[in-house]
Design a protein around this motif. Structure first.
Motif, PDB file in Angstrom:
ATOM      1  N   THR A 108       0.837  -1.201   0.000  1.00 11.96           N
ATOM      2  CA  THR A 108       0.000   0.000   0.000  1.00 11.96           C
ATOM      3  C   THR A 108       0.873   1.252   0.000  1.00 11.96           C
ATOM      4  O   THR A 108       2.067   1.210   0.319  1.00 11.96           O
ATOM      5  CB  THR A 108      -0.913   0.050   1.238  1.00 11.96           C
ATOM      6  OG1 THR A 108      -0.103   0.298   2.399  1.00 11.96           O
ATOM      7  CG2 THR A 108      -1.679  -1.250   1.416  1.00 11.96           C
ATOM      8  N   VAL A 109       0.255   2.385  -0.327  1.00 15.20           N
ATOM      9  CA  VAL A 109       0.960   3.673  -0.324  1.00 15.20           C
ATOM     10  C   VAL A 109       1.600   3.906   1.039  1.00 15.20           C
ATOM     11  O   VAL A 109       2.773   4.257   1.150  1.00 15.20           O
ATOM     12  CB  VAL A 109      -0.015   4.817  -0.656  1.00 15.20           C
ATOM     13  CG1 VAL A 109       0.648   6.170  -0.419  1.00 15.20           C
ATOM     14  CG2 VAL A 109      -0.511   4.698  -2.089  1.00 15.20           C
ATOM     15  N   LEU A 139       2.567  12.676  -2.118  1.00  8.18           N
ATOM     16  CA  LEU A 139       3.409  12.511  -3.306  1.00  8.18           C
ATOM     17  C   LEU A 139       3.294  11.086  -3.855  1.00  8.18           C
ATOM     18  O   LEU A 139       3.143  10.875  -5.061  1.00  8.18           O
ATOM     19  CB  LEU A 139       4.870  12.823  -2.954  1.00  8.18           C
ATOM     20  CG  LEU A 139       5.885  12.841  -4.095  1.00  8.18           C
ATOM     21  CD1 LEU A 139       5.540  13.918  -5.121  1.00  8.18           C
ATOM     22  CD2 LEU A 139       7.290  13.093  -3.558  1.00  8.18           C
ATOM     23  N   MET A 140       3.333  10.097  -2.946  1.00 11.83           N
ATOM     24  CA  MET A 140       3.283   8.704  -3.395  1.00 11.83           C
ATOM     25  C   MET A 140       1.861   8.296  -3.786  1.00 11.83           C
ATOM     26  O   MET A 140       1.659   7.572  -4.760  1.00 11.83           O
ATOM     27  CB  MET A 140       3.801   7.787  -2.274  1.00 11.83           C
ATOM     28  CG  MET A 140       4.056   6.353  -2.730  1.00 11.83           C
ATOM     29  SD  MET A 140       5.405   6.257  -3.930  1.00 11.83           S
ATOM     30  CE  MET A 140       4.710   5.116  -5.120  1.00 11.83           C
ATOM     31  N   GLN A 156      -4.361   1.413  -0.018  1.00 10.25           N
ATOM     32  CA  GLN A 156      -4.394   0.562  -1.213  1.00 10.25           C
ATOM     33  C   GLN A 156      -3.073   0.766  -1.965  1.00 10.25           C
ATOM     34  O   GLN A 156      -2.367   1.751  -1.735  1.00 10.25           O
ATOM     35  CB  GLN A 156      -5.552   0.995  -2.132  1.00 10.25           C
ATOM     36  CG  GLN A 156      -6.933   0.737  -1.547  1.00 10.25           C
ATOM     37  CD  GLN A 156      -7.233  -0.753  -1.429  1.00 10.25           C
ATOM     38  OE1 GLN A 156      -6.809  -1.554  -2.264  1.00 10.25           O
ATOM     39  NE2 GLN A 156      -7.949  -1.123  -0.365  1.00 10.25           N
ATOM     40  N   PRO A 157      -2.747  -0.171  -2.850  1.00 11.13           N
ATOM     41  CA  PRO A 157      -1.563   0.063  -3.685  1.00 11.13           C
ATOM     42  C   PRO A 157      -1.732   1.358  -4.494  1.00 11.13           C
ATOM     43  O   PRO A 157      -2.874   1.753  -4.787  1.00 11.13           O
ATOM     44  CB  PRO A 157      -1.536  -1.156  -4.613  1.00 11.13           C
ATOM     45  CG  PRO A 157      -2.271  -2.219  -3.856  1.00 11.13           C
ATOM     46  CD  PRO A 157      -3.337  -1.495  -3.082  1.00 11.13           C
ATOM     47  N   PRO A 158      -0.630   2.024  -4.832  1.00 13.26           N
ATOM     48  CA  PRO A 158      -0.740   3.277  -5.593  1.00 13.26           C
ATOM     49  C   PRO A 158      -1.437   3.051  -6.929  1.00 13.26           C
ATOM     50  O   PRO A 158      -1.205   2.030  -7.590  1.00 13.26           O
ATOM     51  CB  PRO A 158       0.719   3.711  -5.798  1.00 13.26           C
ATOM     52  CG  PRO A 158       1.569   2.549  -5.402  1.00 13.26           C
ATOM     53  CD  PRO A 158       0.759   1.678  -4.502  1.00 13.26           C
ATOM     54  N   ARG A 196       6.717   8.131  -9.295  1.00 12.79           N
ATOM     55  CA  ARG A 196       6.346   8.627  -7.964  1.00 12.79           C
ATOM     56  C   ARG A 196       7.255   8.026  -6.901  1.00 12.79           C
ATOM     57  O   ARG A 196       7.666   8.710  -5.966  1.00 12.79           O
ATOM     58  CB  ARG A 196       4.881   8.326  -7.682  1.00 12.79           C
ATOM     59  CG  ARG A 196       4.034   9.350  -8.368  1.00 12.79           C
ATOM     60  CD  ARG A 196       2.553   9.283  -8.253  1.00 12.79           C
ATOM     61  NE  ARG A 196       1.896   8.226  -7.575  1.00 12.79           N
ATOM     62  CZ  ARG A 196       0.909   7.488  -8.113  1.00 12.79           C
ATOM     63  NH1 ARG A 196       0.542   7.702  -9.365  1.00 12.79           N
ATOM     64  NH2 ARG A 196       0.302   6.572  -7.411  1.00 12.79           N
ATOM     65  N   LEU A 197       7.586   6.744  -7.052  1.00 14.53           N
ATOM     66  CA  LEU A 197       8.489   6.107  -6.091  1.00 14.53           C
ATOM     67  C   LEU A 197       9.869   6.792  -6.146  1.00 14.53           C
ATOM     68  O   LEU A 197      10.477   7.091  -5.114  1.00 14.53           O
ATOM     69  CB  LEU A 197       8.622   4.620  -6.419  1.00 14.53           C
ATOM     70  CG  LEU A 197       9.537   3.799  -5.511  1.00 14.53           C
ATOM     71  CD1 LEU A 197       9.106   3.921  -4.057  1.00 14.53           C
ATOM     72  CD2 LEU A 197       9.532   2.333  -5.946  1.00 14.53           C
ATOM     73  N   SER A 198      10.325   7.055  -7.357  1.00 17.24           N
ATOM     74  CA  SER A 198      11.595   7.756  -7.535  1.00 17.24           C
ATOM     75  C   SER A 198      11.528   9.162  -6.918  1.00 17.24           C
ATOM     76  O   SER A 198      12.463   9.595  -6.234  1.00 17.24           O
ATOM     77  CB  SER A 198      11.881   7.820  -9.034  1.00 17.24           C
ATOM     78  OG  SER A 198      12.937   8.691  -9.291  1.00 17.24           O
ATOM     79  N   SER A 199      10.408   9.851  -7.133  1.00 17.63           N
ATOM     80  CA  SER A 199      10.229  11.194  -6.556  1.00 17.63           C
ATOM     81  C   SER A 199      10.171  11.144  -5.035  1.00 17.63           C
ATOM     82  O   SER A 199      10.650  12.050  -4.354  1.00 17.63           O
ATOM     83  CB  SER A 199       8.942  11.839  -7.086  1.00 17.63           C
ATOM     84  OG  SER A 199       8.992  11.986  -8.486  1.00 17.63           O
ATOM     85  N   LEU A 200       9.554  10.088  -4.502  1.00 18.79           N
ATOM     86  CA  LEU A 200       9.453   9.927  -3.043  1.00 18.79           C
ATOM     87  C   LEU A 200      10.851   9.817  -2.417  1.00 18.79           C
ATOM     88  O   LEU A 200      11.175  10.515  -1.451  1.00 18.79           O
ATOM     89  CB  LEU A 200       8.632   8.672  -2.718  1.00 18.79           C
ATOM     90  CG  LEU A 200       8.628   8.255  -1.235  1.00 18.79           C
ATOM     91  CD1 LEU A 200       7.732   9.184  -0.430  1.00 18.79           C
ATOM     92  CD2 LEU A 200       8.188   6.804  -1.076  1.00 18.79           C
ATOM     93  N   VAL A 201      11.661   8.950  -3.000  1.00 19.63           N
ATOM     94  CA  VAL A 201      13.019   8.747  -2.477  1.00 19.63           C
ATOM     95  C   VAL A 201      13.840  10.028  -2.630  1.00 19.63           C
ATOM     96  O   VAL A 201      14.569  10.427  -1.723  1.00 19.63           O
ATOM     97  CB  VAL A 201      13.672   7.543  -3.189  1.00 19.63           C
ATOM     98  CG1 VAL A 201      15.167   7.498  -2.953  1.00 19.63           C
ATOM     99  CG2 VAL A 201      13.009   6.253  -2.725  1.00 19.63           C
TER     100      VAL A 201
END
Lengths: 429, 555
Positions: B489-490, B517-518, B526-528, B538-543
Motif C-alpha cells: 500500500t501507499v 506525493l506517493m 491501497q496500492p498506488p 512517484r516512487l523515484s520522486s518519493l526517495v
C-alpha cells in the motif's frame, strides 16, 4: 507551480508575487523619493595580491634593491605603463594589465595605493574575516559589512544580492536575502514535471516550519528560483563582448546576466583566487593580472548600458613583503592596492598618500605601510553611489566620513547610530 | 581551470557567532523558523549519521541491537582485511582515462583499474613528468574513486569519516602541482590513513616531511636568507594553535606575550612564524637537482639550513644543533602546547557532534588527549571519549550534512549500485565539496552556515535526481526490487522508505506530504494507482524527496 505567499517572503512584495510569471517590470532600482542606486560589484582577490608589484614605483632605490629579481622594467621590452604620480612619486602599471591601462586612460578606473586593513595580521583568513565583517578588531562579528549595508537600504527587488561562489563570502554573513548563483541557466530544480512541482511546493511548506538550520536557506533558494524562472533568462547567455575563457568570466557573465534580467540586483560579489605568490611570482602574477584585467574589461563593456549606475571595487586582504624571498616570491605583507571602476569614478588617477619605502617608513621595517583605511574607500561608495548614510551600522568602529573624491555623487548627512552592540577586544596596534 | 599553482577560491570561513546584535539586520545566520527544536531521533540514527556516511539496509537495526559502546569499539578497531565487498569493488573498479595524442605519446581512451593506489613513492614520482596531464593527475582521480567506494561500501565507516577529517585539517590542494598530484596515493595512504587513529606528534612530522605538503606550502624551496614563511605560518595557524591563539598585535616582542601558569606563552606571534620558518629551511624533496637523489622522498639539505640561534615560543634553540633538530624542536613545541590540544579537540567535536560543541565535551576530549600525549593510539582514545560522552547523544539539530555526506548517505540508504565516475565527482564539486581540490590550506569549512548556500542545496538536490536517471552513469537503482512482498500500500511504501532512509518517523507535516506525493489522490491503504511507469516515477520522486528533507540533512 503553485506559488504560496511564503515563496516570496524574501525581499519581494506581494504585489510582485501576484505578477510572477508575467513581466516583473522595472522594480529594480528606484526607491520613492530617492535617486537611483548603483549596482555594486565587489571582486575579492583571495590570497593577498602584490599591490606594489602591480602598480610599482620603479624609480625608487629601495624598491629596486628589494625587488630587482621579480619586477618589470619601466622601458624597453616588457615595459610597464606610466600612470603618473602619487605624492610626487612616479608609478608604472604592470605590463600584463594592458586592459586596465585602457580603462584608466578613459578615466573609468582609479587606483588607491598604500590602502588596506589597518589591523596588523599577516594571516589570510583572519585578514579576510576582519575585512569582510567590517570590524577590523573582531573576526567573530555575526554579520558581514554588505549584509548590514543591505539591511539599511531595505531592498525590494526579487534577487537583491548574489554571490557567484559555491558559498557566501563573509561580507554577506547573516544575510537574509543573499543567494549564490554561479550559472543562471542551471538555477532551477530538477524533477519529473508534475511531481517536481509538488516536491517544490511541499519543500517550501516543510522548510517554513521544521525548526531545522535549513529553514531560511531552503525557502530563500526556492523563492529565488521562482523569481529567476519568471524572467525567463536567455539560454545560453549572449554577452555583447568577448570574455576570456575561464571560471572568472563565467562568474562575471552570471552577474551581467542577472543585472540585465532586471530582478533588482544591487550587490554582487565574486572571488578570484591565486594571488598567494610565495614562489615563482613573475609568471604567476603575470597570468593572474592578464586574466583579471581582460575579464573585467569584457564585463565592464558588456554592461555598457549600465555604466552610469555601475561601481566595481577590486580588493584583497593584504599586500606582500617588499623584499623578495629566496623562492623568487614574496611573503605576506601589509599595505596594498585597491581599484575602483565605474561610470561615476574619477578615474585616471592614483589616490591616497604614498608613505615611502625607506626602512623607517615601512610597517615594522618590512612592509608597505597603510595610509588609507579600506573602510574610507568603501564608505565613500556606500554614501555617494549606494545612497546609504548609515555608516554607523555598516562600519560600527569608524567615526569619520572622509571622502577621497574617488567617485562623483552628493554626500549625505551621516547617521552614526549603529544599534550595533559588539564586544570589542582591546584595540590592536 | 588551473591558471597557476595557487588558485585560491574560497568561501570565507565562517567564524563562531559573536556577541553582535542589530535590530535592523534580521540576520538570517541560520535561525530555525520556530522555537521548536527538531525531534531527537533514536541513538542508532545519531550514531550512523555522525560515525558513518548514513545507514545501509539493516544498519539501524544492527547498531540498535549491539549498543553504542560495542559499535564505537568495533569501529575504532578496524580490520581492513575483513571488508571483502569493499576491497573487491576497489580491486575491480575502473575509471576512464582519455586524452588526445601529443608530442611523443599516443592518444588514450580506456577504462583503467585503480593501478596507482599501491605504487611506491619513487614509482609515483616518475608520473610527474609524463607528457600527458591526465596521467600526471591520475593518482588523484583514483584516490577520489577509491574514497567514494569506501564511503559507500566500507564496513569501517568511522575510519573514512576521520580520513576525510584529517585530509581537511592537513589540507593539500592536490591539483596545484604535478609533483603533488603524482604522489597523491602516497599522501592519502602513508600520511593520512596511516596516522588517522594514531599519535598527533607523529602525524605532524609525517605531514611536515611529506612531499605533498612541502610543495603545497612552498617549504621545498625554503632556504636561508630569507626563508619562505608559508608552511611555518600555516603550521601555527591551521595545523596546531589555530588563529584564535594568534597575537598579531605583539608582532615580535616575544617577552611581552602573556604566560600561562606554567610559564608558557599563551599564544603565538609573527616572530614565532618567522623563527619557525628559519628552522624548516632545508626541509625539501629529493628531486635530483644539485646532486641530490631523484626519488621524490623527503630530503634534508643542510646547505640550505639556517642553523643560527632561534627563539620560538620563548624557547631558545641553540645554534648548530644538528640535522633537522630545530624543525623537530618546533614540532615538539607546537604539538605539546595546550592551545593546540584544545584547538584539535574542538575541531574533532565539531566534526563528530555539532557546529558549536558543548565546552564540557571539549574538556573531556582535552583530558584524554593530554593524558595520552605519547600513546601510539592517542587520537583513537580521544575519539572514543567524544563518542561515548553523554553529550554525544544529548545534542541534535546543530549540524547539517555536507553535500558529499548527503550524496553518500543517499546512495547507501537506497541500496544503489555505485560505480564512481567523473560525473559524480563533478557534481559534488559543483555543490561545493571539492575533494582534494580545495585551494586554500584551511580545508573545507565545517560549519553549517557555509553548507546551506543556495548553490550547495540546489546542486545537491539536483544531483539526487540525476543519480536515479538512466542517462547518469555513476549509479543504478532498483527501488521496487528492494521492497518485500508485504509492502504494497501507499502507506507501507512510504513507511518502508522512511525507515530505510531516516530510521525514524519525521514530523506529521512531512509525513502528510510524502503520502500525498506517493499516493496522489488515491486511497493510502491501497496500492498506488496509475500506470506502472507513473508509479515508478512517484516512487523515484518519493526517495528523491526524502533525500531533500531536513530530517535527512540533520546530523
Amino acid at each position: 507551480m503553485d506559488l504560496t505567499r511564503r515563496q516570496f517572503v524574501v525581499g519581494c512584495s506581494s504585489a510582485i508575487a501576484a505578477m510572477a510569471g508575467g513581466r516583473l517590470g522595472g522594480l529594480a532600482f528606484a526607491e520613492p523619493g530617492d535617486i537611483q542606486r548603483d549596482i555594486f560589484v565587489v571582486v575579492f582577490l583571495r590570497g593577498g595580491c602584490d599591490g606594489i608589484g602591480i602598480v610599482s614605483p620603479l624609480d625608487d632605490a629601495n624598491f629596486q634593491a628589494a625587488r630587482s629579481t621579480i619586477t618589470f622594467p619601466g622601458s624597453g621590452t616588457g615595459a610597464g605603463f606610466e600612470l603618473g604620480s602619487l605624492s610626487n612619486v612616479p608609478f608604472w602599471l604592470h605590463p600584463k594589465a594592458a586592459a586596465f591601462k585602457e580603462l584608466y586612460d578613459s578615466q573609468d578606473l582609479a587606483f588607491i595605493h598604500a590602502s588596506g586593513l589597518t589591523n596588523g595580521t599577516r594571516s589570510h583568513f583572519d585578514a579576510m574575516d576582519f575585512m569582510e565583517r567590517g570590524t577590523p578588531d573582531n573576526k567573530s562579528t555575526s554579520t558581514g559589512w554588505l549584509t548590514r549595508h543591505m539591511a539599511a537600504t531595505r531592498p525590494d527587488g526579487v534577487v537583491p544580492v548574489m554571490s557567484t561562489g559555491s558559498a557566501l563570502p563573509a561580507s554577506l554573513l547573516g544575510s537574509p536575502n543573499a543567494v549564490t548563483i554561479s550559472n543562471v541557466q542551471r538555477y532551477a530544480m530538477q524533477g519529473y514535471s508534475t511531481y517536481g512541482a509538488q516536491q517544490q511546493a511541499s519543500l517550501n511548506e516543510i522548510y517554513g516550519q521544521t525548526g531545522s538550520l535549513l529553514d531560511g536557506p531552503a525557502t530563500r533558494l526556492l523563492s529565488s528560483i521562482a523569481a529567476v524562472k519568471a524572467r525567463n533568462p536567455a539560454n545560453p547567455y549572449v554577452p555583447i563582448t568577448t570574455y576570456p575563457a575561464g571560471g572568472l568570466s563565467d562568474s562575471l557573465k552570471a552577474i551581467a546576466q542577472m543585472i540585465k534580467l532586471d530582478v533588482g540586483l544591487q550587490v554582487a560579489t565574486l572571488d578570484f583566487g591565486g594571488w598567494d605568490t610565495h614562489e615563482s611570482q613573475v609568471p604567476i602574477l603575470g597570468n593572474q593580472l592578464d586574466l583579471l584585467t581582460r575579464s573585467l574589461h569584457a564585463f565592464y563593456n558588456d554592461l555598457i548600458d549600465y555604466h552610469s549606475k555601475l561601481t566595481i571595487v577590486v580588493m584583497s586582504e593584504f599586500g606582500r613583503r617588499l623584499k623578495a624571498n629566496r623562492s623568487a616570491g614574496t611573503d605576506h605583507g601589509h599595505g596594498n592596492l585597491a581599484m575602483v571602476l565605474g561610470g561615476n569614478v574619477n578615474g585616471g588617477r592614483i589616490f591616497g598618500r604614498w608613505p615611502g619605502l625607506a626602512n623607517a617608513q615601512l610597517d615594522y621595517g618590512v612592509d608597505l605601510a597603510i595610509t588609507t583605511d579600506y573602510r574610507t574607500i568603501l564608505s565613500e561608495i556606500v554614501v555617494r553611489r549606494l545612497r546609504n548614510n548609515r555608516l554607523g551600522l555598516v562600519f560600527p568602529q569608524i567615526s569619520q566620513y572622509q571622502p577621497l573624491g574617488l567617485v562623483r555623487g552628493t554626500d549625505l548627512t551621516i547617521d552614526w547610530t549603529s544599534g550595533f552592540r559588539s564586544y570589542l577586544p582591546m584595540a590592536r596596534r | 581551470m588551473s591558471l597557476s599553482r595557487r588558485q585560491l577560491l574560497l568561501g570565507a570561513a565562517l567564524g563562531a557567532t559573536g556577541a553582535v546584535v542589530h535590530e535592523d539586520v534580521g540576520a538570517a545566520s541560520l535561525q530555525p523558523s520556530t522555537t521548536e527544536a527538531m525531534a531527537t531521533p533514536p541513538f542508532e540514527v545519531i550514531a550512523l549519521s555522525r560515525m558513518a556516511y548514513g545507514a545501509r539496509s539493516g544498519d539501524f537495526a544492527r547498531v540498535r541491537t549491539m549498543g553504542l559502546t560495542a559499535y564505537v569499539d568495533e569501529q575504532l578497531n578496524p580490520n581492513f582485511n575483513n571488508d571483502t565487498d569493499c576491497n573487491t569493488r576497489i580491486a575491480n573498479a575502473t575509471l576512464r582515462i582519455v586524452y588526445a595524442a601529443g608530442t611523443g605519446f599516443p592518444a588514450m581512451d580506456e577504462m583503467r583499474g585503480l593501478v596507482t593506489l599501491n605504487k611506491t613513492q619513487p614509482e609515483l614520482w616518475e608520473l610527474r613528468v609524463h607528457p600527458a596531464n591526465a596521467e600526471r593527475i591520475r593518482p588523484i582521480d583514483e584516490v577520489v574513486a577509491a574514497n567514494w567506494i569506501r564511503a559507500i561500501y566500507s564496513k569501517w565507516q568511522l575510519f573514512e569519516i576521520m580520513t576525510d577529517f584529517w585530509h581537511n585539517h592537513f589540507n593539500v590542494w592536490a591539483y596545484s602541482d604535478t609533483r603533488i598530484s603524482s604522489l597523491w596515493s602516497h599522501y592519502d595512504k602513508s600520511v593520512i590513513r596511516t596516522n588517522c587513529y594514531g599519535n598527533f606528534r607523529t602525524f605532524l612530522e609525517a605531514v611536515a616531511t611529506s612531499p605533498a605538503m612541502l610543495y603545497y606550502l612552498d617549504n621545498a624551496t625554503s632556504r636561508d636568507g630569507p626563508a619562505n614563511e608559508n608552511y611555518a605560518r600555516e603550521l601555527f595557524e591551521l595545523h596546531t594553535f589555530g588563529s584564535q591563539n594568534y597575537l598579531n598585535n605583539i608582532y615580535d616582542n616575544w617577552q611581552e606575550v602573556p604566560r600561562d601558569s606554567q610559564g608558557r606563552p599563551i599564544g603565538y606571534i609573527d616572530q614565532d612564524v618567522y623563527e619557525a620558518a628559519r628552522a624548516f629551511t632545508g626541509w625539501t624533496v629529493a628531486d635530483g637537482t644539485g646532486g641530490i637523489p631523484n626519488t621524490g622522498l623527503f630530503h634534508y639539505l643542510d646547505t640550505w639550513n639556517d642553523n643560527a640561534q632561534k627563539i620560538v615560543l620563548a624557547n631558545f634553540l641553540n645554534a648548530n644543533a644538528g640535522p633537522q633538530a630545530h624543525g623537530k624542536a618546533v614540532l615538539d613545541l607546537v604539538a605539546k602546547h595546550p592551545a593546540t590540544i584544545r584547538n584539535l579537540c574542538t575541531k574533532l567535536c565539531r566534526r563528530l557532534v555539532s557546529d558549536n560543541p558543548p565546552a564540557s565535551l571539549i574538556d573531556k576530549a582535552v583530558a584524554t588527549w593530554t593524558a595520552n600525549y605519547t600513546a601510539p593510539d592517542q587520537i583513537k582514545k580521544t575519539i572514543r571519549t567524544i563518542l561515548l560522552a553523554p553529550e554525544f547523544l544529548s545534542t541534535w539539530g546543530g549540524k547539517i550534512r555536507r553535500p558529499n555526506e548527503v550524496v553518500a548517505a543517499y546512495l547507501r540508504s537506497t541500496g544503489a549500485e555505485v560505480k564512481p565516475s567523473a560525473e559524480l565527482f563533478t557534481w559534488v564539486t559543483l555543490a561545493g565539496y571539492r575533494m582534494f581540490n580545495w585551494a586554500t590550506p584551511t580545508g573545507h569549512p565545517d560549519e553549517s552556515g557555509y553548507w546551506s548556500s543556495s548553490n550547495a542545496l540546489l546542486n545537491t538536490w539536483n544531483l539526487l535526481f540525476h543519480l536515479q536517471q538512466s542517462y547518469f552513469p555513476p549509479a543504478t537503482f532498483d527501488l521496487q526490487g528492494q521492497m518485500p512482498g508485504s509492502v504494497t500500500t501507499v502507506r507501507q511504501i512510504v513507511d518502508f522508505w522512511i525507515m530505510r532512509m531516516l530510521g525514524y518517523q519525521p514530523s506529521a507535516l512531512v509525513k502528510t506530504k510524502l503520502l500525498k506525493l506517493m499516493g496522489q489522490n488515491g486511497n493510502l491503504d491501497q496500492p498506488p494507482t496509475g500506470t506502472a511507469n507513473d508509479v515508478k516515477l512517484r516512487l523515484s520522486s518519493l526517495v528523491h524527496m526524502i533525500g531533500m528533507l531536513p530530517e535527512f540533512y540533520t546530523r
